[in-house]
Motif scaffolding. Structure first.
Motif, PDB file in Angstrom:
ATOM      1  N   ASP A  22       0.827  -1.210   0.000  1.00 46.55           N
ATOM      2  CA  ASP A  22       0.000   0.000   0.000  1.00 46.55           C
ATOM      3  C   ASP A  22       0.857   1.254   0.000  1.00 46.55           C
ATOM      4  N   ARG A  23       2.039   1.151   0.632  1.00 48.24           N
ATOM      5  CA  ARG A  23       2.965   2.280   0.652  1.00 48.24           C
ATOM      6  C   ARG A  23       4.370   1.740   0.887  1.00 48.24           C
ATOM      7  N   PRO A  24       5.402   2.485   0.471  1.00 50.23           N
ATOM      8  CA  PRO A  24       6.778   2.026   0.707  1.00 50.23           C
ATOM      9  C   PRO A  24       7.152   2.218   2.177  1.00 50.23           C
ATOM     10  N   PRO A  25       8.040   1.386   2.711  1.00 50.33           N
ATOM     11  CA  PRO A  25       8.443   1.559   4.109  1.00 50.33           C
ATOM     12  C   PRO A  25       9.364   2.764   4.283  1.00 50.33           C
ATOM     13  N   ALA A  26       9.246   3.420   5.443  1.00 54.33           N
ATOM     14  CA  ALA A  26      10.216   4.447   5.808  1.00 54.33           C
ATOM     15  C   ALA A  26      11.486   3.754   6.278  1.00 54.33           C
ATOM     16  N   LEU A  27      12.561   4.503   6.429  1.00 58.73           N
ATOM     17  CA  LEU A  27      13.833   3.941   6.856  1.00 58.73           C
ATOM     18  C   LEU A  27      13.675   3.232   8.199  1.00 58.73           C
ATOM     19  N   GLY A  28      14.049   1.962   8.246  1.00 57.20           N
ATOM     20  CA  GLY A  28      13.958   1.193   9.480  1.00 57.20           C
ATOM     21  C   GLY A  28      12.586   0.617   9.764  1.00 57.20           C
ATOM     22  N   GLU A  29      11.634   0.825   8.873  1.00 58.47           N
ATOM     23  CA  GLU A  29      10.260   0.373   9.093  1.00 58.47           C
ATOM     24  C   GLU A  29       9.963  -0.889   8.287  1.00 58.47           C
ATOM     25  N   THR A  30       9.098  -1.738   8.814  1.00 56.57           N
ATOM     26  CA  THR A  30       8.595  -2.912   8.103  1.00 56.57           C
ATOM     27  C   THR A  30       7.115  -2.716   7.803  1.00 56.57           C
ATOM     28  N   VAL A  31       6.728  -2.936   6.542  1.00 61.17           N
ATOM     29  CA  VAL A  31       5.317  -2.870   6.185  1.00 61.17           C
ATOM     30  C   VAL A  31       4.923  -4.201   5.548  1.00 61.17           C
ATOM     31  N   ALA A  32       3.646  -4.507   5.583  1.00 58.86           N
ATOM     32  CA  ALA A  32       3.147  -5.749   4.999  1.00 58.86           C
ATOM     33  C   ALA A  32       2.967  -5.577   3.495  1.00 58.86           C
ATOM     34  N   GLY A  33       3.474  -6.535   2.729  1.00 58.80           N
ATOM     35  CA  GLY A  33       3.268  -6.525   1.300  1.00 58.80           C
ATOM     36  C   GLY A  33       2.010  -7.286   0.931  1.00 58.80           C
ATOM     37  N   LYS A  34       1.500  -7.028  -0.266  1.00 55.57           N
ATOM     38  CA  LYS A  34       0.278  -7.691  -0.721  1.00 55.57           C
ATOM     39  C   LYS A  34       0.566  -8.870  -1.638  1.00 55.57           C
ATOM     40  N   GLN A  35       1.519  -8.691  -2.553  1.00 53.70           N
ATOM     41  CA  GLN A  35       1.859  -9.750  -3.492  1.00 53.70           C
ATOM     42  C   GLN A  35       3.328  -9.638  -3.860  1.00 53.70           C
TER      43      GLN A  35
END
Length: 305
Positions: A22-35
């Motif tokens: 949904d959005r790119p991660p900031a530095l040091g951040e983990t986000v969930a990917g969709k595919q």
């Protein structure tokens, strides 16, 4: 116009590992990917596929590793009708990888060159005959710079038209620019090569590259279209097309291939720029750089619509 343009693309082959989020991660951040998608890529291979889809007789010169990605990339080229016999397989080396985060139609990319760093001048000497048969030799900067310079000098010695897409952005020696017929940078690449700051006059930056030996400069301007300048004609512009953007990964590659195809077909610089803008507009409406490359029929239908 020539019936079948002949284009040799000398450049990179990568496997694109595309993660949608949904959005790119900031530095040091983990986000969930969709595919996640494994998609054939690399600026060189992308441009070769785009040229082949338009109907050009296309040959690819480059290098892959001995891994499964390398075999997959070669198979993808051949499936598009591209002559890949001049792509060498480098023992003990992995194929190039591009890690791409795709969110809201835009992307962030990290490239690991792998076998692309083993595309060397000696490899070009081995395929001089094939290069001599081309109308246009299309180059980028994801292979070693000495190889790009050697290719441009060889192509000019053989009387070929040299098109250089100076990406990824880097400073270039005047010796290379003096062997380039058409340089196709985006705005940031233009200002880097012209040794000037973004925001300065576009034409002045483009003209400074003509003074370094380039014969034609075509600058892609994103949503604003493209500008072109030759040593014989004034600055010209072509407009962009409004489309629903899905993936911008192959936009520049499709433009370069479209321009090269049109130029090899006998079009003027202005006509080639207009044609390339339409090719790029269609390319960003689909996911994946190579999968999104349009056919000539699709481009003609789009232009006339």
């Amino acid at each position: 116009m020539k019936q079948i343009p002949r284009i040799v693309v000398i450049g990179s082959l990568n496997m694109d590992v595309v993660v949608e989020a949904d959005r790119p991660p900031a530095l040091g951040e983990t986000v969930a990917g969709k595919q996640v998608h494994f998609i054939p890529g690399g600026k060189g291979a992308n441009q070769a596929v785009a040229a082949a889809r338009l109907g050009a007789n296309t040959r690819m010169v480059g290098a892959v590793g001995t891994d499964a990605f390398g075999q997959s990339l070669l198979a993808a080229l051949r499936q598009e009708g591209i002559d890949a016999d001049t792509v060498k397989v480098v023992e003990g080396t992995h194929t190039g990888i591009a890690s791409i985060v795709l969110s809201q139609g835009d992307n962030q990319i990290i490239v690991v060159p792998g076998a692309n760093d083993h595309c060397l001048p000696a490899d070009l000497s081995d395929c001089e005959r094939q290069i001599a048969e081309a109308d246009v030799v299309l180059l980028q900067l994801e292979i070693p710079l000495p190889t790009v310079l050697f290719a441009a000098k060889m192509a000019k010695r053989l009387g070929k038209t040299v098109v250089l897409n100076p990406a990824p952005a880097r400073e270039l020696p005047d010796e290379l620019l003096q062997h380039v017929d058409v340089l196709i940078p985006n705005e940031s690449e233009l200002y880097l090569l012209a040794d000037s700051a973004a925001g300065q006059e576009l034409e002045a930056a483009m003209r400074s590259l003509l003074q370094k030996g380039v014969r034609t400069v075509v600058t892609t301007l994103g949503a604003k279209g493209a500008a072109y300048l030759t040593d014989k004609e004034p600055l010209g512009f072509v407009s962009s097309h409004k489309v629903d953007v899905v993936d911008t990964t192959g936009a520049g590659d499709s433009f370069n291939a479209g321009f090269s195809y049109a130029l090899a077909s006998g079009s003027s610089v202005a006509e080639a720029a207009a044609f390339a803008t339409a090719v790029a507009a269609l390319a960003v409406t689909k996911l994946g750089a190579q999968a999104g490359m349009p056919t000539l029929a699709e481009v003609n239908q789009f232009i006339h619509a």
